[in-house]
Design a protein around this motif. Structure first.
Motif, PDB file in Angstrom:
ATOM      1  N   UNK A  60       6.477  -8.541  -7.016  1.00  0.00           N
ATOM      2  CA  UNK A  60       5.254  -9.330  -7.237  1.00  0.00           C
ATOM      3  C   UNK A  60       3.897  -8.715  -6.684  1.00  0.00           C
ATOM      4  N   UNK A  61       4.130  -7.305  -6.255  1.00  0.00           N
ATOM      5  CA  UNK A  61       2.707  -6.977  -5.653  1.00  0.00           C
ATOM      6  C   UNK A  61       1.677  -6.510  -6.682  1.00  0.00           C
ATOM      7  N   UNK A  62       0.375  -6.519  -6.003  1.00  0.00           N
ATOM      8  CA  UNK A  62      -0.491  -5.589  -6.975  1.00  0.00           C
ATOM      9  C   UNK A  62      -0.360  -4.323  -6.974  1.00  0.00           C
ATOM     10  N   UNK A  63      -0.463  -3.709  -8.217  1.00  0.00           N
ATOM     11  CA  UNK A  63      -0.120  -2.535  -8.556  1.00  0.00           C
ATOM     12  C   UNK A  63      -1.274  -1.613  -8.379  1.00  0.00           C
TER      13      UNK A  63
ATOM     14  N   UNK B   5       0.769  -0.996  -0.051  1.00  0.00           N
ATOM     15  CA  UNK B   5       0.021   0.068   0.018  1.00  0.00           C
ATOM     16  C   UNK B   5       0.683   1.183   0.064  1.00  0.00           C
ATOM     17  N   UNK B   6       1.838   1.191   0.859  1.00  0.00           N
ATOM     18  CA  UNK B   6       2.943   2.440   0.778  1.00  0.00           C
ATOM     19  C   UNK B   6       3.505   2.653  -0.744  1.00  0.00           C
ATOM     20  N   UNK B   7       4.007   1.868  -1.126  1.00  0.00           N
ATOM     21  CA  UNK B   7       4.566   1.731  -2.516  1.00  0.00           C
ATOM     22  C   UNK B   7       3.405   2.271  -3.639  1.00  0.00           C
ATOM     23  N   UNK B   8       2.236   1.744  -3.433  1.00  0.00           N
ATOM     24  CA  UNK B   8       1.196   2.153  -4.347  1.00  0.00           C
ATOM     25  C   UNK B   8       0.787   3.694  -4.070  1.00  0.00           C
ATOM     26  N   UNK B   9       0.863   3.967  -2.903  1.00  0.00           N
ATOM     27  CA  UNK B   9       0.363   5.642  -2.724  1.00  0.00           C
ATOM     28  C   UNK B   9       1.505   6.185  -3.269  1.00  0.00           C
ATOM     29  N   UNK B  10       2.644   5.910  -2.937  1.00  0.00           N
ATOM     30  CA  UNK B  10       3.913   6.833  -3.526  1.00  0.00           C
ATOM     31  C   UNK B  10       3.703   7.200  -5.041  1.00  0.00           C
ATOM     32  N   UNK B  11       3.008   6.227  -5.646  1.00  0.00           N
ATOM     33  CA  UNK B  11       2.865   6.269  -7.059  1.00  0.00           C
ATOM     34  C   UNK B  11       1.617   7.091  -7.409  1.00  0.00           C
TER      35      UNK B  11
ATOM     36  N   UNK C 149       9.601  -1.258  -8.022  1.00  0.00           N
ATOM     37  CA  UNK C 149       9.665  -1.985  -6.942  1.00  0.00           C
ATOM     38  C   UNK C 149       8.423  -3.007  -6.629  1.00  0.00           C
ATOM     39  N   UNK C 150       7.187  -2.217  -7.078  1.00  0.00           N
ATOM     40  CA  UNK C 150       6.004  -3.072  -7.123  1.00  0.00           C
ATOM     41  C   UNK C 150       5.922  -4.332  -8.102  1.00  0.00           C
ATOM     42  N   UNK C 151       6.649  -4.072  -9.220  1.00  0.00           N
ATOM     43  CA  UNK C 151       6.496  -5.138 -10.079  1.00  0.00           C
ATOM     44  C   UNK C 151       7.490  -6.273  -9.889  1.00  0.00           C
TER      45      UNK C 151
END
Length: 421
Positions: A97-100, A62-68, A92-94
């Protein structure tokens, strides 16, 4: 308060930060919803179907997605910097293997902003950053896409970039149209001001010529009437009658000139005087007491209207100055030569001259300034000053070659000089 869709769009354009912040909040909320909806069971199902290790959503996801997505709120201030910075959490998300979620959409929005609001070089750099970031993320991702799927994503990236460039070019084109319209408006206003100034100058010249001539003649006749009022009342009566007629003539000519300025109806305009009225002018000056000889050489034809009026006013002003300043015993000569290519007008007197009369204009009076302007307007040559042997002279040459379509006369005859004594 009632809002319309057009009014809302206008308000959002005038407050871009609010609209961008709202867009960033929507993208962030959508991303968190998408990530949350895919729970551990769904991840296990996808792992079993694809055989690829997929990480379940957690706080880092969630943090990585919010940063995007959140940087979209500041996309108009530093779009290229934000696009470059969001590439790192996206990769990093890719790679993990996280959901983007909707983070890819945020990247496309930033790419569009760079293309729409920055120059070509920076927009190409933004396109390169996006493509390289996608290639790195796809290479590190545990998910494997087919070449057609990669091609579709690349096409979408290119479409976003082209759309941004199209908007920028259209905006620049519209701005150029606005600037061109402003320049044309300023040029039109300048032309209007110049035309008004020229018209004011023309009217001022006409008024000066009419008033100065008639008032000068009336002044001379009034002085003569005063001197003979007791001894020769009949002569004084004739002079007063001439003054009355001259005053009426002056008023009539002034009405004709001022009538051009009327805006409440059509102007009443009489024909302007010209060289055809020269003999009448000479007779008026003779009645005022000035001895004049008129010489006309060449074939008298139809002159261009502007030159015709300018030459007449020149003779009128020169004779008026002779009447006022040359002295009571002075004589004047008016010589007019009609040539095939030019009209020559020469007015001279044998009076006191400019040096003997301090009140006589030596080329700087308003009337003589008007003469200079008239002659210069038609490309003529003018000489004003003391006459050799005493007196004063005004000599002007008006070229007629450029006005030949308006001039309708035959060749210059070589016969004797036509003289009107």
């Amino acid at each position: 308060m009632r809002f319309t869709s057009a009014g809302l769009r206008s308000w959002l354009r005038s407050h871009p930060l609010f609209g961008d912040s709202l867009l960033a909040v929507v993208l962030t909320a959508g991303t968190l919803v998408v990530i949350t909806l895919i729970g551990a069971e769904e991840v296990a199902r996808l792992q079993g179907a694809t055989g690829v290790e997929i990480r379940p959503p957690d706080a880092l996801n969630m943090i990585l997605a919010v940063l995007c997505t959140l940087p979209v709120a500041l996309r108009r201030s530093r779009p290229f910097v934000l696009l470059t910075l969001t590439t790192l959490p996206e990769c990093t998300l890719n790679s993990l293997g996280y959901n983007t979620g909707l983070s890819e959409i945020a990247g496309l929005i930033l790419l569009y902003t760079v293309a729409a609001h920055r120059g070509l070089a920076l927009s190409l750099a933004g396109l390169a950053v996006t493509v390289i970031g996608y290639a790195v993320g796809a290479g590190l991702s545990p998910l494997t896409l087919s070449w057609p799927e990669h091609a579709v994503i690349i096409v979408v990236i290119l479409l976003c970039w082209v759309s941004g460039r199209t908007v920028r070019l259209r905006r620049a084109y519209l701005a150029e149209l606005v600037q061109r319209a402003d320049r044309l408006e300023r040029a039109r206003e300048a032309d209007t001001r110049a035309a008004r100034a020229e018209e004011r100058s023309r009217i001022a010249r006409e008024l000066h010529d009419v008033v100065a001539h008639h008032v000068s003649v009336m002044t001379v006749q009034a002085a003569a009437a005063r001197k003979v009022l007791d001894s020769r009342p009949a002569v004084a009566r004739d002079a007063l009658t001439a003054i009355e007629e001259m005053g009426r003539t002056a008023m009539a000519e002034m009405r004709n000139i001022v009538g051009v300025l009327r805006t409440d109806g059509p102007a009443e305009r009489a024909p302007q005087p010209g060289m055809g009225d020269l003999r009448t002018l000479v007779e008026q000056m003779r009645e005022a007491g000035l001895r004049i000889r008129l010489l006309v050489e060449g074939e008298e034809g139809t002159l261009p209207p502007g030159i015709d009026l300018a030459a007449y006013r020149l003779v009128q002003e020169a004779l008026t100055n002779s009447l006022r300043h040359a002295g009571p015993a002075a004589g004047a000569w008016v010589t007019v030569r009609h040539g095939p290519d030019e009209l020559t007008v020469h007015v001279e007197d044998d009076g006191r001259g400019a040096a003997a009369d301090p009140e006589r204009p030596g080329g700087t009076g308003h009337g003589l300034v008007g003469i200079r302007e008239r002659v210069a307007l038609y490309g003529g040559v003018l000489r004003i000053g003391p006459r050799s042997g005493g007196g004063f002279e005004v000599h002007a040459q008006f070229p007629l070659k450029q006005h030949s379509p308006l001039r309708q006369h035959g060749p210059l005859k070589g016969g004797p000089l036509k003289e009107t004594a």
